[in-house]
Design an enzyme around this catalytic site. Structure first.
Site, short mmCIF file in Angstrom:
data_model
loop_
_atom_site.label_atom_id
_atom_site.label_comp_id
_atom_site.label_asym_id
_atom_site.label_seq_id
_atom_site.Cartn_x
_atom_site.Cartn_y
_atom_site.Cartn_z
N CYS A 27 1.24 82.55 -45.00
CA CYS A 27 0.45 83.53 -45.75
C CYS A 27 1.34 84.62 -46.36
O CYS A 27 1.05 85.14 -47.43
CB CYS A 27 -0.63 84.16 -44.88
SG CYS A 27 0.02 85.00 -43.41
N HIS A 56 -1.82 88.70 -40.53
CA HIS A 56 -2.10 87.85 -41.67
C HIS A 56 -1.83 88.65 -42.94
O HIS A 56 -1.87 89.88 -42.92
CB HIS A 56 -3.59 87.42 -41.59
CG HIS A 56 -4.01 86.46 -42.66
ND1 HIS A 56 -3.34 85.29 -42.92
CD2 HIS A 56 -5.05 86.51 -43.54
CE1 HIS A 56 -3.96 84.65 -43.91
NE2 HIS A 56 -4.99 85.38 -44.30
#
Length: 369
Positions: free
Chosen positions: A32, A311
């Site tokens: 990510c 994330h």
């Protein structure tokens, strides 16, 4: 993504920008950090156009070996040339190349998006510089690489150091800082220039980008053990030091230092401080001579409470619409939603989504050179 893609197309309807593509990127086990940076760079239009041009000029695979630049140019071309307007692309070749090139990104550990962006831009610069030198030493008079690098044509004779090559990565992202030191005894000012591809700013609770930039350029007094050696006085003297932006970049990348080493904890901690970043930014206090105006077009967001897990997602402005990219998923969001990523006014908050890297484009007319 089929449903999400059609939902996005429906939301934009007739307003869907001509020739634009909004594609999510597949996650290959904690990539990510890579996907969020790639989306921000894809919607940096002058940079994207240079990469598409590079690919068009170098698409014959027999011409050059694969590297990070060829993989990135191929990926951006792949997205740009899709028949569908929305969907998902797997940046497999690019991610494999990143892992091959840098062992830091090989495992499945949480990686830092800012470190990745730094690595990527510097690697692209290195490749373009090597290509330009190779082109100059080749018997050919001109080549696509030479056209693209736009470097100085002549090296200076007699062993004098030649001017550094200015690639199109530099033309988009590089600015110049001036470090000024004033001797408090003789008032002589010593100035030293240094280039930058991004600005890393210290942050404080309930502050703004403007105040962070002001602190970045604030005057610091050098005394006691930190005295400055003044060439004119030929001795150590008290002095005042400050940093100013001498030449602002076309694309201003601001990195907020959200991860701080806490000695009492013996580890890094994430600062969830609320730092307001405006949609339009003026560099008045930080500039050496004049104002520069910028418009926000991308935000890389860190989601999570600590530096070693979490994330990354990105918010991107494209044709006056704001979009939210979370790996494979792409959604349209309202402009007002951007402020939910400023950070938390309290130290402990359930909101862990904080702006981490900000990309601003200059509103000056000298956009693409």
């Amino acid at each position: 993504m089929g449903v999400a893609g059609s939902k996005l197309e429906k939301a934009l309807g007739e307003q869907f920008p001509e020739g634009e593509r909004y594609f999510g990127l597949e996650n290959f086990g904690n990539t990510c950090y890579c996907n969020s940076v790639l989306q921000a760079l894809y919607f940096c239009v002058p940079f994207r156009e240079q990469l598409l041009e590079y690919y068009a000029n170098n698409k014959n695979p027999g011409d050059a070996e694969e590297n990070l630049l060829t993989c990135l140019a191929e990926l951006f071309t792949q997205i740009n040339s899709q028949k569908k307007k929305t969907g998902v692309i797997a940046p497999k070749r690019f991610v494999q190349r990143v892992k091959k090139q840098n062992e830091l990104f090989r495992g499945y550990m949480h990686q830092d998006a800012h470190e990745f962006l730094n690595f990527l831009l510097n690697e692209l610069v290195d490749i373009l510089e090597k290509e330009s030198h190779a082109a100059k030493s080749s018997p050919q008079t001109t080549s696509p690489s030479e056209k693209i690098a736009n470097g100085p044509k002549n090296a200076l004779a007699n062993g004098v150091k030649k001017e550094p090559l200015v690639t199109w990565v530099h033309k988009n992202f590089q600015g110049i800082l001036t470090n000024e030191t004033r001797c408090l005894r003789c008032e002589t000012v010593t100035a030293r220039d240094e280039t930058f591809l991004d600005l890393s700013l210290d942050i404080e609770q309930n502050s703004s980008i403007t105040s962070c930039l002001k602190n970045f350029s604030s005057t610091e007094t050098l005394n006691a053990e930190d005295k400055f050696f003044c060439d004119k006085c030929c001795s150590l003297q008290e002095a005042q030091k400050r940093m100013k932006i001498k030449k602002p970049p076309h694309i201003l990348v601001i990195h907020l230092k959200r991860f701080k080493y806490m000695e009492q904890l013996g580890r890094y901690k994430k600062l969830s401080y609320r730092v307001v970043f405006p949609l339009e930014l003026k560099l008045s206090n930080t500039m050496k001579d004049a104002d520069s105006e910028y418009s926000l077009f991308a935000v890389v967001v860190h989601v999570g409470s600590g530096p070693n897990h979490g994330h990354y997602v990105s918010l991107v402005k494209s044709h006056n619409h704001w979009l939210f990219f979370d790996d494979e998923n792409v959604e349209m969001i309202d402009e007002s939603a951007v402020q939910t990523y400023f950070g938390s006014a309290q130290e402990y908050s359930s909101n862990t989504d904080h702006g981490y890297i900000l990309l601003y484009e200059s509103l000056a007319t000298n956009s693409k050179s």
